[in-house]
Design a protein around this motif. Sequence first.
Motif, PDB file in Angstrom:
ATOM      1  N   MET A   1      -0.395   8.330  -8.500  1.00 34.45           N
ATOM      2  CA  MET A   1      -0.747   7.990  -7.122  1.00 34.45           C
ATOM      3  C   MET A   1      -2.128   7.321  -7.061  1.00 34.45           C
ATOM      4  O   MET A   1      -2.337   6.360  -6.334  1.00 34.45           O
TER       5      MET A   1
ATOM      6  N   SER B   1      -2.057   3.735  -8.129  1.00 39.30           N
ATOM      7  CA  SER B   1      -1.245   2.835  -7.302  1.00 39.30           C
ATOM      8  C   SER B   1      -2.140   1.863  -6.547  1.00 39.30           C
ATOM      9  O   SER B   1      -3.239   2.204  -6.119  1.00 39.30           O
TER      10      SER B   1
ATOM     11  N   VAL C   1       0.677   1.278  -0.805  1.00 43.04           N
ATOM     12  CA  VAL C   1       1.534   2.388  -0.358  1.00 43.04           C
ATOM     13  C   VAL C   1       2.913   2.261  -0.982  1.00 43.04           C
ATOM     14  O   VAL C   1       3.503   3.246  -1.448  1.00 43.04           O
ATOM     15  N   ASP C   2       3.436   1.017  -1.007  1.00 41.67           N
ATOM     16  CA  ASP C   2       4.762   0.814  -1.608  1.00 41.67           C
ATOM     17  C   ASP C   2       4.749   1.156  -3.089  1.00 41.67           C
ATOM     18  O   ASP C   2       5.697   1.756  -3.602  1.00 41.67           O
ATOM     19  N   ASP C   3       3.662   0.759  -3.769  1.00 37.00           N
ATOM     20  CA  ASP C   3       3.531   1.087  -5.186  1.00 37.00           C
ATOM     21  C   ASP C   3       3.483   2.596  -5.377  1.00 37.00           C
ATOM     22  O   ASP C   3       4.114   3.148  -6.285  1.00 37.00           O
ATOM     23  N   ALA C   4       2.767   3.311  -4.514  1.00 38.99           N
ATOM     24  CA  ALA C   4       2.668   4.776  -4.592  1.00 38.99           C
ATOM     25  C   ALA C   4       4.035   5.414  -4.376  1.00 38.99           C
ATOM     26  O   ALA C   4       4.421   6.342  -5.084  1.00 38.99           O
ATOM     27  N   LYS C   5       4.790   4.884  -3.384  1.00 46.46           N
ATOM     28  CA  LYS C   5       6.140   5.419  -3.135  1.00 46.46           C
ATOM     29  C   LYS C   5       7.040   5.216  -4.349  1.00 46.46           C
ATOM     30  O   LYS C   5       7.792   6.116  -4.740  1.00 46.46           O
ATOM     31  N   SER C   6       6.956   4.013  -4.924  1.00 45.82           N
ATOM     32  CA  SER C   6       7.788   3.716  -6.097  1.00 45.82           C
ATOM     33  C   SER C   6       7.420   4.621  -7.267  1.00 45.82           C
ATOM     34  O   SER C   6       8.300   5.142  -7.959  1.00 45.82           O
ATOM     35  N   CYS C   7       6.118   4.778  -7.475  1.00 44.96           N
ATOM     36  CA  CYS C   7       5.664   5.659  -8.554  1.00 44.96           C
ATOM     37  C   CYS C   7       6.138   7.092  -8.324  1.00 44.96           C
ATOM     38  O   CYS C   7       6.610   7.758  -9.245  1.00 44.96           O
ATOM     39  N   ALA C   8       5.994   7.565  -7.080  1.00 47.58           N
ATOM     40  CA  ALA C   8       6.421   8.933  -6.751  1.00 47.58           C
ATOM     41  C   ALA C   8       7.915   9.087  -6.993  1.00 47.58           C
ATOM     42  O   ALA C   8       8.367  10.095  -7.556  1.00 47.58           O
ATOM     43  N   ARG C   9       8.690   8.084  -6.588  1.00 49.91           N
ATOM     44  CA  ARG C   9      10.136   8.131  -6.786  1.00 49.91           C
ATOM     45  C   ARG C   9      10.470   8.213  -8.281  1.00 49.91           C
ATOM     46  O   ARG C   9      11.281   9.031  -8.708  1.00 49.91           O
TER      47      ARG C   9
END
Length: 197
Positions: free
Chosen positions: A75, A78, A81-89
Amino acid sequence: MAAFPDMDSHLIEKTMEECGNCEDFDSVIEKLNELCLGYHANINSETTTLEDASTPSNNLRVDGAEWVEFLVNEMMNSTSVDDAKSCARKVLENLESSIRAEAAENLDKEKIILKERTERLTNENVILKRAVAIQHKRQKENYNARNQEVEELKQLVAEYQQRLTSLEMNNYALRMHLQQADHQGNSIPNRFRPDVF
């Protein structure tokens, strides 16, 4: 603008405002080209981050704090925000895969343990059945031997009863003969019975 289809429209508008709102068109295009190159470099770095996030260390424990630390690091690295979501996923998908793999491994171990326990219980059951069969055989042999002894004793008792009856009859017959002889001896005059004692 059609020349920069991948670029965010807000970024294009902001660049145009900074360059004097289309008065210096060459400056706007040059600035947008620079931004576009930076934008693609940024996208490539985001892709690299996502690829890194998709391959966490296999040494992380399912219930360990390492997963939390790994997620927090992803996180923090990242870029959006989109990168953080993708990483979290990606991290959560890997966590799920890890949990499933460990569950499958534990299930296999449990199956092996249960199989070994079942085999041991089956062997113990076979031994127990043999022991019961041997005990039953011995009890049957003892029962048969006792029955034979009882039958032999019954025969002996019957023989002794016959002998006893025969002796009682002989005794009775002798007593009767003795009484008869005694009666006849008293009826003869001047005849004295000798003392037996």
